[in-house]
Motif scaffolding. Structure first.
Motif, PDB file in Angstrom:
ATOM      1  N   MET A   1      62.622 -56.287 120.646  1.00  0.00           N
ATOM      2  CA  MET A   1      61.401 -55.607 121.062  1.00  0.00           C
ATOM      3  C   MET A   1      60.378 -56.624 121.571  1.00  0.00           C
ATOM      4  N   TRP A   2      59.427 -56.124 122.349  1.00  0.00           N
ATOM      5  CA  TRP A   2      58.375 -56.973 122.885  1.00  0.00           C
ATOM      6  C   TRP A   2      57.666 -57.749 121.772  1.00  0.00           C
ATOM      7  N   ALA A   3      57.428 -57.094 120.639  1.00  0.00           N
ATOM      8  CA  ALA A   3      56.701 -57.738 119.536  1.00  0.00           C
ATOM      9  C   ALA A   3      57.423 -58.977 119.031  1.00  0.00           C
ATOM     10  N   ASP A   4      58.735 -59.040 119.214  1.00  0.00           N
ATOM     11  CA  ASP A   4      59.501 -60.198 118.753  1.00  0.00           C
ATOM     12  C   ASP A   4      59.306 -61.422 119.648  1.00  0.00           C
ATOM     13  N   LEU A   5      58.794 -61.212 120.847  1.00  0.00           N
ATOM     14  CA  LEU A   5      58.668 -62.309 121.807  1.00  0.00           C
ATOM     15  C   LEU A   5      57.473 -63.206 121.533  1.00  0.00           C
ATOM     16  N   GLY A   6      56.488 -62.703 120.784  1.00  0.00           N
ATOM     17  CA  GLY A   6      55.285 -63.469 120.495  1.00  0.00           C
ATOM     18  C   GLY A   6      54.128 -62.553 120.168  1.00  0.00           C
ATOM     19  N   ASP A   7      52.938 -63.108 120.143  1.00  0.00           N
ATOM     20  CA  ASP A   7      51.736 -62.346 119.806  1.00  0.00           C
ATOM     21  C   ASP A   7      51.008 -61.901 121.064  1.00  0.00           C
ATOM     22  N   THR A   8      50.563 -60.647 121.067  1.00  0.00           N
ATOM     23  CA  THR A   8      49.847 -60.079 122.208  1.00  0.00           C
ATOM     24  C   THR A   8      48.373 -59.918 121.881  1.00  0.00           C
ATOM     25  N   TYR A   9      47.518 -60.336 122.796  1.00  0.00           N
ATOM     26  CA  TYR A   9      46.070 -60.215 122.633  1.00  0.00           C
ATOM     27  C   TYR A   9      45.490 -59.603 123.906  1.00  0.00           C
ATOM     28  N   ASP A  10      44.412 -58.864 123.753  1.00  0.00           N
ATOM     29  CA  ASP A  10      43.717 -58.362 124.940  1.00  0.00           C
ATOM     30  C   ASP A  10      42.354 -59.032 125.060  1.00  0.00           C
ATOM     31  N   GLY A  11      41.750 -58.873 126.225  1.00  0.00           N
ATOM     32  CA  GLY A  11      40.454 -59.475 126.482  1.00  0.00           C
ATOM     33  C   GLY A  11      39.318 -58.583 126.029  1.00  0.00           C
ATOM     34  N   PRO A  12      38.079 -59.000 126.264  1.00  0.00           N
ATOM     35  CA  PRO A  12      36.919 -58.203 125.869  1.00  0.00           C
ATOM     36  C   PRO A  12      36.847 -56.916 126.673  1.00  0.00           C
ATOM     37  N   HIS A  13      36.258 -55.894 126.091  1.00  0.00           N
ATOM     38  CA  HIS A  13      36.122 -54.607 126.768  1.00  0.00           C
ATOM     39  C   HIS A  13      34.749 -54.476 127.415  1.00  0.00           C
ATOM     40  N   ALA A  14      34.271 -55.595 127.935  1.00  0.00           N
ATOM     41  CA  ALA A  14      32.974 -55.634 128.610  1.00  0.00           C
ATOM     42  C   ALA A  14      33.005 -56.801 129.583  1.00  0.00           C
ATOM     43  N   THR A  15      31.904 -56.994 130.289  1.00  0.00           N
ATOM     44  CA  THR A  15      31.827 -58.056 131.287  1.00  0.00           C
ATOM     45  C   THR A  15      30.639 -58.952 130.973  1.00  0.00           C
ATOM     46  N   PRO A  16      30.860 -60.265 130.845  1.00  0.00           N
ATOM     47  CA  PRO A  16      29.736 -61.161 130.547  1.00  0.00           C
ATOM     48  C   PRO A  16      28.929 -61.463 131.805  1.00  0.00           C
ATOM     49  N   GLN A  17      27.821 -62.129 131.612  1.00  0.00           N
ATOM     50  CA  GLN A  17      27.020 -62.563 132.759  1.00  0.00           C
ATOM     51  C   GLN A  17      27.732 -63.709 133.460  1.00  0.00           C
ATOM     52  N   ARG A  18      27.910 -63.572 134.777  1.00  0.00           N
ATOM     53  CA  ARG A  18      28.633 -64.582 135.541  1.00  0.00           C
ATOM     54  C   ARG A  18      27.673 -65.665 136.033  1.00  0.00           C
ATOM     55  N   VAL A  19      28.193 -66.895 136.120  1.00  0.00           N
ATOM     56  CA  VAL A  19      27.426 -68.019 136.639  1.00  0.00           C
ATOM     57  C   VAL A  19      28.261 -68.700 137.722  1.00  0.00           C
ATOM     58  N   THR A  20      27.670 -69.694 138.390  1.00  0.00           N
ATOM     59  CA  THR A  20      28.348 -70.312 139.534  1.00  0.00           C
ATOM     60  C   THR A  20      29.329 -71.400 139.127  1.00  0.00           C
ATOM     61  N   SER A  21      29.233 -71.894 137.910  1.00  0.00           N
ATOM     62  CA  SER A  21      30.157 -72.932 137.449  1.00  0.00           C
ATOM     63  C   SER A  21      30.324 -72.812 135.945  1.00  0.00           C
ATOM     64  N   GLY A  22      31.313 -73.522 135.417  1.00  0.00           N
ATOM     65  CA  GLY A  22      31.590 -73.440 133.996  1.00  0.00           C
ATOM     66  C   GLY A  22      33.005 -72.951 133.750  1.00  0.00           C
ATOM     67  N   PRO A  23      33.336 -72.587 132.515  1.00  0.00           N
ATOM     68  CA  PRO A  23      34.672 -72.074 132.215  1.00  0.00           C
ATOM     69  C   PRO A  23      34.989 -70.834 133.048  1.00  0.00           C
ATOM     70  N   TYR A  24      36.256 -70.648 133.320  1.00  0.00           N
ATOM     71  CA  TYR A  24      36.667 -69.497 134.126  1.00  0.00           C
ATOM     72  C   TYR A  24      36.680 -68.217 133.299  1.00  0.00           C
ATOM     73  N   PHE A  25      36.304 -67.135 133.956  1.00  0.00           N
ATOM     74  CA  PHE A  25      36.430 -65.792 133.391  1.00  0.00           C
ATOM     75  C   PHE A  25      37.510 -65.093 134.210  1.00  0.00           C
ATOM     76  N   LEU A  26      38.702 -65.004 133.644  1.00  0.00           N
ATOM     77  CA  LEU A  26      39.849 -64.488 134.388  1.00  0.00           C
ATOM     78  C   LEU A  26      39.765 -62.981 134.541  1.00  0.00           C
ATOM     79  N   ASN A  27      40.206 -62.490 135.687  1.00  0.00           N
ATOM     80  CA  ASN A  27      40.252 -61.050 135.908  1.00  0.00           C
ATOM     81  C   ASN A  27      41.546 -60.703 136.623  1.00  0.00           C
ATOM     82  N   ILE A  28      41.805 -59.421 136.784  1.00  0.00           N
ATOM     83  CA  ILE A  28      43.095 -59.015 137.344  1.00  0.00           C
ATOM     84  C   ILE A  28      43.241 -59.431 138.804  1.00  0.00           C
ATOM     85  N   SER A  29      42.139 -59.688 139.498  1.00  0.00           N
ATOM     86  CA  SER A  29      42.233 -60.203 140.861  1.00  0.00           C
ATOM     87  C   SER A  29      42.761 -61.630 140.875  1.00  0.00           C
ATOM     88  N   SER A  30      42.709 -62.296 139.708  1.00  0.00           N
ATOM     89  CA  SER A  30      43.208 -63.667 139.611  1.00  0.00           C
ATOM     90  C   SER A  30      44.730 -63.714 139.592  1.00  0.00           C
TER      91      SER A  30
END
Length: 387
Positions: A1-30
């Protein structure tokens, strides 16, 4: 089963404030063709990053995938990238004792698993999704670790070459643009309409089946905006020779430039092969100006027009627009600049065509290897013929 392959996590159910530089905020367009395209990702502050990684911090070789809207998309998290998951994004942290990370990516992208995603899709009024609460129960059948590594190496060799070609193309394209800008900075400018003759495209009547599904390229605005490195080598739809002869969908030769005039206005691409295009676009043939100079002249004019809009409505281009868009008037000095940038643009076009062949080979091998219908040794021989 999928669960045997490893641990699954989801992202936040909201959107943070975006800035022009810094750590990446990944999205499905990525997620693009099995790769993580950081150019399509936003950035967050260090404070926001700490907040959005309380649940999980993506690390190298995590399988990133979408669970809403663009279902079926996936990519591996690269090493050395600081990022947090965005909305509608999840990851599988693979158990390496069970599954090879790169094999897991190809397994996810395989036709068999894509069918499983479709079978388990929940169709909603706003978005389609798969349930992360039940994905753990999905049955998964894996070959031995040895076979997983072998399959990942064969398919990975193709993807690595695609990545290398892409990086070379990016550098070549940037260098060509720099050489053009450097030469253009010392010459006068003239209205586009004084030197170029815009050609408006056309769409054959769709009800006439004799016009469609032929062998000749016909570009829509989507083909222009989605062209890799702004080079059209293929189109989603094709037309027939009869359509070319009897409608306004006349092809322009290779080296021509096409600009979108409505919808996504001001997108520019060059034709690596002859192509017709629809009435949402204007085309420019390399007659008065050679192909390389033509491409960058039209591209820079469109970029300048969009920058002048400053957020105001810039929703259409008409013939009159070309009276106001200016391009460099190189005169006799243009030949030297063209000679510099042409080999670079030709390299980009050649790499894109090669990547198309490599991707086609990978996509053909993928289901055969995953199903066991093709041996790895046989696949290696096929790969050698295209690399």
């Amino acid at each position: 089963m999928w669960a045997d392959l490893g641990d699954t996590y989801d992202g936040p159910h909201a959107t943070p404030q975006r800035v022009t530089s810094g750590p990446y905020f990944l999205n499905i367009s990525s997620l693009n063709d099995g790769r993580l395209d950081l150019a399509q990702s936003d950035h967050v502050s260090s404070e926001e990053f700490a907040k959005w990684t309380r649940r999980v911090t993506p690390q190298a070789d995590d399988l990133l995938f979408s669970y809403e809207t663009r279902l079926g998309e996936a990519a591996l998290m690269p090493d050395g990238v600081k990022a947090c998951l965005g909305r509608r994004m999840a990851l599988l942290r693979p158990n390496r004792d069970i599954v090879h990370p790169r094999f897991m990516l190809y397994y996810y992208l395989s036709p068999a698993f894509q069918r499983k995603i479709k079978q388990n899709t929940i169709y909603g009024a706003t978005v389609n999704r798969i349930s992360l609460s039940t994905i753990g129960k999905w049955p998964v059948s894996l070959p031995s670790q040895k076979d997983q590594r072998a399959i990942a190496e064969v398919l990975g060799a193709l993807d690595d070459q695609i990545e290398a070609n892409t990086n070379i193309s990016r550098i070549a394209n940037q260098l060509a643009g720099h050489l053009f800008d450097q030469a253009a900075s010392s010459v006068p400018r003239i209205p586009m309409s004084e030197v170029l003759k815009p050609v408006l495209g056309g769409t054959p009547v769709r009800a006439n089946i004799d016009f469609w599904n032929g062998a000749d390229l016909w570009a829509s605005a989507k083909d222009i905006t989605g062209a890799p490195f702004a080079v059209v080598v293929d189109t989603e739809e094709k037309i027939t020779q009869q359509a070319i002869e009897q409608t306004k969908a006349k092809p322009l030769p290779a080296g021509s430039v096409v600009m979108t005039a409505r919808g996504t206005v001001g997108a520019v691409a060059r034709l690596a092969v002859p192509s017709s295009f629809n009435q949402s676009c204007y085309g420019f043939a390399p007659v008065a100006i050679p192909p390389g100079l033509l491409y960058f002249s039209v591209l820079r004019a469109a970029q300048h027009a969009k920058s002048l809009a400053h957020g105001s409505v810039f929703d259409t281009i008409t013939m009159r627009t070309f009276d106001h868009l200016q391009i460099p008037n190189f005169g006799d000095s243009g030949a030297a600049t063209e000679a510099q940038i042409t080999p670079l643009l030709d390299l980009v076009s050649a790499n894109i065509l090669e990547n198309k062949l490599l991707a086609k080979t990978r996509d053909a091998l993928l289901p055969q290897l995953m199903s066991g219908r093709l041996r790895v040794k046989e696949a290696e021989s096929l790969v050698e013929t295209v690399m």
